[in-house]
Design a protein around this motif. Sequence first.
Motif, PDB file in Angstrom:
ATOM      1  N   CYS A  22      11.568   1.504  50.307  1.00 50.45           N
ATOM      2  CA  CYS A  22      10.764   0.909  49.527  1.00 50.45           C
ATOM      3  C   CYS A  22       9.657  -0.007  50.212  1.00 50.45           C
ATOM      4  O   CYS A  22       9.600   0.078  51.399  1.00 50.45           O
ATOM      5  N   HIS A  23       8.792  -0.693  49.450  1.00 53.33           N
ATOM      6  CA  HIS A  23       7.451  -1.255  50.068  1.00 53.33           C
ATOM      7  C   HIS A  23       7.997  -2.491  50.848  1.00 53.33           C
ATOM      8  O   HIS A  23       9.169  -3.340  50.435  1.00 53.33           O
ATOM      9  N   LYS A  24       7.186  -3.059  51.864  1.00 52.67           N
ATOM     10  CA  LYS A  24       7.214  -4.327  52.408  1.00 52.67           C
ATOM     11  C   LYS A  24       7.193  -5.589  51.195  1.00 52.67           C
ATOM     12  O   LYS A  24       6.621  -5.240  50.260  1.00 52.67           O
ATOM     13  N   GLU A  49      20.844   6.517  53.499  1.00 52.07           N
ATOM     14  CA  GLU A  49      20.740   5.087  53.755  1.00 52.07           C
ATOM     15  C   GLU A  49      19.579   4.533  53.109  1.00 52.07           C
ATOM     16  O   GLU A  49      18.531   5.318  53.055  1.00 52.07           O
ATOM     17  N   ALA A  50      19.726   3.447  52.720  1.00 49.40           N
ATOM     18  CA  ALA A  50      18.441   2.720  51.931  1.00 49.40           C
ATOM     19  C   ALA A  50      17.747   1.738  52.998  1.00 49.40           C
ATOM     20  O   ALA A  50      18.450   1.029  53.695  1.00 49.40           O
ATOM     21  N   TYR A  51      16.535   1.723  52.947  1.00 53.30           N
ATOM     22  CA  TYR A  51      15.658   0.601  53.929  1.00 53.30           C
ATOM     23  C   TYR A  51      14.720  -0.013  53.254  1.00 53.30           C
ATOM     24  O   TYR A  51      13.907   0.488  52.303  1.00 53.30           O
ATOM     25  N   CYS A  52      14.682  -1.456  53.885  1.00 55.54           N
ATOM     26  CA  CYS A  52      13.466  -2.058  53.493  1.00 55.54           C
ATOM     27  C   CYS A  52      13.189  -2.889  54.652  1.00 55.54           C
ATOM     28  O   CYS A  52      14.194  -3.682  55.307  1.00 55.54           O
ATOM     29  N   PHE A  53      11.844  -2.770  55.144  1.00 58.71           N
ATOM     30  CA  PHE A  53      11.740  -3.508  56.329  1.00 58.71           C
ATOM     31  C   PHE A  53      11.283  -4.814  56.510  1.00 58.71           C
ATOM     32  O   PHE A  53      11.174  -5.504  57.541  1.00 58.71           O
ATOM     33  N   ASP A  54      11.136  -5.370  55.515  1.00 61.63           N
ATOM     34  CA  ASP A  54      10.960  -6.903  55.254  1.00 61.63           C
ATOM     35  C   ASP A  54      12.084  -7.630  54.636  1.00 61.63           C
ATOM     36  O   ASP A  54      13.127  -6.957  54.002  1.00 61.63           O
ATOM     37  N   VAL A  74      14.720   0.598  61.855  1.00 64.05           N
ATOM     38  CA  VAL A  74      14.812   1.905  61.983  1.00 64.05           C
ATOM     39  C   VAL A  74      15.934   2.139  63.091  1.00 64.05           C
ATOM     40  O   VAL A  74      16.064   1.569  63.987  1.00 64.05           O
ATOM     41  N   ASP A  75      16.831   2.990  62.661  1.00 65.39           N
ATOM     42  CA  ASP A  75      18.195   3.168  63.298  1.00 65.39           C
ATOM     43  C   ASP A  75      18.373   4.746  63.396  1.00 65.39           C
ATOM     44  O   ASP A  75      17.517   5.310  63.203  1.00 65.39           O
ATOM     45  N   ASP A  76      19.265   5.013  64.113  1.00 67.82           N
ATOM     46  CA  ASP A  76      19.935   6.503  64.406  1.00 67.82           C
ATOM     47  C   ASP A  76      20.001   7.445  63.143  1.00 67.82           C
ATOM     48  O   ASP A  76      19.344   8.537  63.218  1.00 67.82           O
ATOM     49  N   PHE A  77      20.360   6.801  62.061  1.00 70.13           N
ATOM     50  CA  PHE A  77      20.107   7.514  60.926  1.00 70.13           C
ATOM     51  C   PHE A  77      18.838   7.736  60.376  1.00 70.13           C
ATOM     52  O   PHE A  77      18.504   8.882  60.063  1.00 70.13           O
ATOM     53  N   ASP A  88       8.155   3.385  44.882  1.00 69.68           N
ATOM     54  CA  ASP A  88       7.569   2.353  44.728  1.00 69.68           C
ATOM     55  C   ASP A  88       6.344   2.112  45.809  1.00 69.68           C
ATOM     56  O   ASP A  88       6.160   0.892  46.153  1.00 69.68           O
ATOM     57  N   CYS A  89       5.978   3.206  46.517  1.00 68.27           N
ATOM     58  CA  CYS A  89       5.111   2.929  47.721  1.00 68.27           C
ATOM     59  C   CYS A  89       3.693   3.586  47.195  1.00 68.27           C
ATOM     60  O   CYS A  89       3.723   4.607  47.408  1.00 68.27           O
ATOM     61  N   GLY A  90       2.730   2.895  46.993  1.00 68.62           N
ATOM     62  CA  GLY A  90       1.478   3.373  46.653  1.00 68.62           C
ATOM     63  C   GLY A  90       0.816   4.154  47.653  1.00 68.62           C
ATOM     64  O   GLY A  90       0.075   5.142  47.332  1.00 68.62           O
ATOM     65  N   ASP A  91       1.090   3.879  49.028  1.00 69.76           N
ATOM     66  CA  ASP A  91       0.492   4.621  49.838  1.00 69.76           C
ATOM     67  C   ASP A  91       1.633   4.544  51.188  1.00 69.76           C
ATOM     68  O   ASP A  91       2.493   3.522  51.044  1.00 69.76           O
ATOM     69  N   LEU A  92       1.237   5.310  52.213  1.00 70.99           N
ATOM     70  CA  LEU A  92       2.306   5.280  53.224  1.00 70.99           C
ATOM     71  C   LEU A  92       2.253   4.085  54.248  1.00 70.99           C
ATOM     72  O   LEU A  92       3.381   3.791  55.108  1.00 70.99           O
ATOM     73  N   ALA A  93       1.542   3.181  53.999  1.00 73.95           N
ATOM     74  CA  ALA A  93       1.303   1.861  54.671  1.00 73.95           C
ATOM     75  C   ALA A  93       2.163   0.793  54.090  1.00 73.95           C
ATOM     76  O   ALA A  93       2.564  -0.295  54.773  1.00 73.95           O
ATOM     77  N   MET A  94       2.643   1.024  53.016  1.00 73.42           N
ATOM     78  CA  MET A  94       3.372   0.071  52.131  1.00 73.42           C
ATOM     79  C   MET A  94       4.676  -0.442  52.637  1.00 73.42           C
ATOM     80  O   MET A  94       4.931  -1.400  52.459  1.00 73.42           O
ATOM     81  N   PRO A  95       5.431   0.663  53.282  1.00 74.29           N
ATOM     82  CA  PRO A  95       6.794   0.328  53.871  1.00 74.29           C
ATOM     83  C   PRO A  95       6.655  -0.651  54.787  1.00 74.29           C
ATOM     84  O   PRO A  95       7.571  -1.512  55.367  1.00 74.29           O
ATOM     85  N   GLY A  96       5.417  -0.715  55.578  1.00 73.32           N
ATOM     86  CA  GLY A  96       5.238  -1.583  56.598  1.00 73.32           C
ATOM     87  C   GLY A  96       5.886  -1.293  58.041  1.00 73.32           C
ATOM     88  O   GLY A  96       6.128  -2.167  58.942  1.00 73.32           O
ATOM     89  N   ILE A  97       5.928   0.030  58.259  1.00 71.57           N
ATOM     90  CA  ILE A  97       6.275   0.660  59.503  1.00 71.57           C
ATOM     91  C   ILE A  97       5.142   1.399  60.102  1.00 71.57           C
ATOM     92  O   ILE A  97       4.464   1.909  59.134  1.00 71.57           O
ATOM     93  N   ALA A  98       5.112   1.898  61.353  1.00 71.93           N
ATOM     94  CA  ALA A  98       4.391   2.668  62.014  1.00 71.93           C
ATOM     95  C   ALA A  98       4.201   4.157  61.286  1.00 71.93           C
ATOM     96  O   ALA A  98       5.436   4.639  61.026  1.00 71.93           O
ATOM     97  N   ALA A  99       3.076   4.616  61.039  1.00 71.94           N
ATOM     98  CA  ALA A  99       3.083   5.936  60.517  1.00 71.94           C
ATOM     99  C   ALA A  99       3.655   7.046  61.149  1.00 71.94           C
ATOM    100  O   ALA A  99       4.244   8.000  60.658  1.00 71.94           O
TER     101      ALA A  99
END
Length: 188
Positions: A22-24, A49-54, A74-77, A88-99
């Motif tokens: 999801c987004h940051k 697995e579920a991720y949210c980087f913030d 970001v991990d091995d999975f 819920d990510c309007g663009d690829l920058a929204m997760p807050g990690i490197a493209a």
Amino acid sequence: MDKDFRELQKFIDNQDSLAVVCHKRPDGDALGSLLAWTAYLEAQGKNVEAYCFDAIPDYFKVFLPQIERVRRQVDDFWRAAPAIVLVDCGDLAMPGIAAELFADKRLALIDHHASNPRYGEVNCLAPAASATAELIFNYFEFAGFSLDKNSATQLFTGIYTDTDAFSNLGTTPEALRISSLLLKQGAN
């Protein structure tokens, strides 16, 4: 929407492992959608697995089921997963990690932002929806997936927060219909 739902279903069927992100600066829609979609994929027998980087705001930790399972790094999975579903990510920058961390992945997205440029291989978009959680609920109806109390709470949280407690213009008859059904299904 049925065409988009069929494409999303086909995408899911062809994956064994998926990361969901999801987004940051996550809100209730981001987290509720993330968790409900993760539960759905697990019920389909997927390795997920579920991720949210913030950081997750503390108030969600009090009542949102399964919030403790969200990973922040970001991990091995993540590295091994061939596909990612962005909710819920309007663009690829929204997760807050490197493209580049998405570069070798197949992407599907589930979103309600009108500004979304359709950056996924599969794009399940509904700009008229009050929240991504509303769109996910509609997908679950399409797929014949029965919600449990936890998923109902997660999706209700998404709609409730994105409509500002049913007080903004996102408060549509459809948002209220779905919210009512979620409460009947045990949403907290």
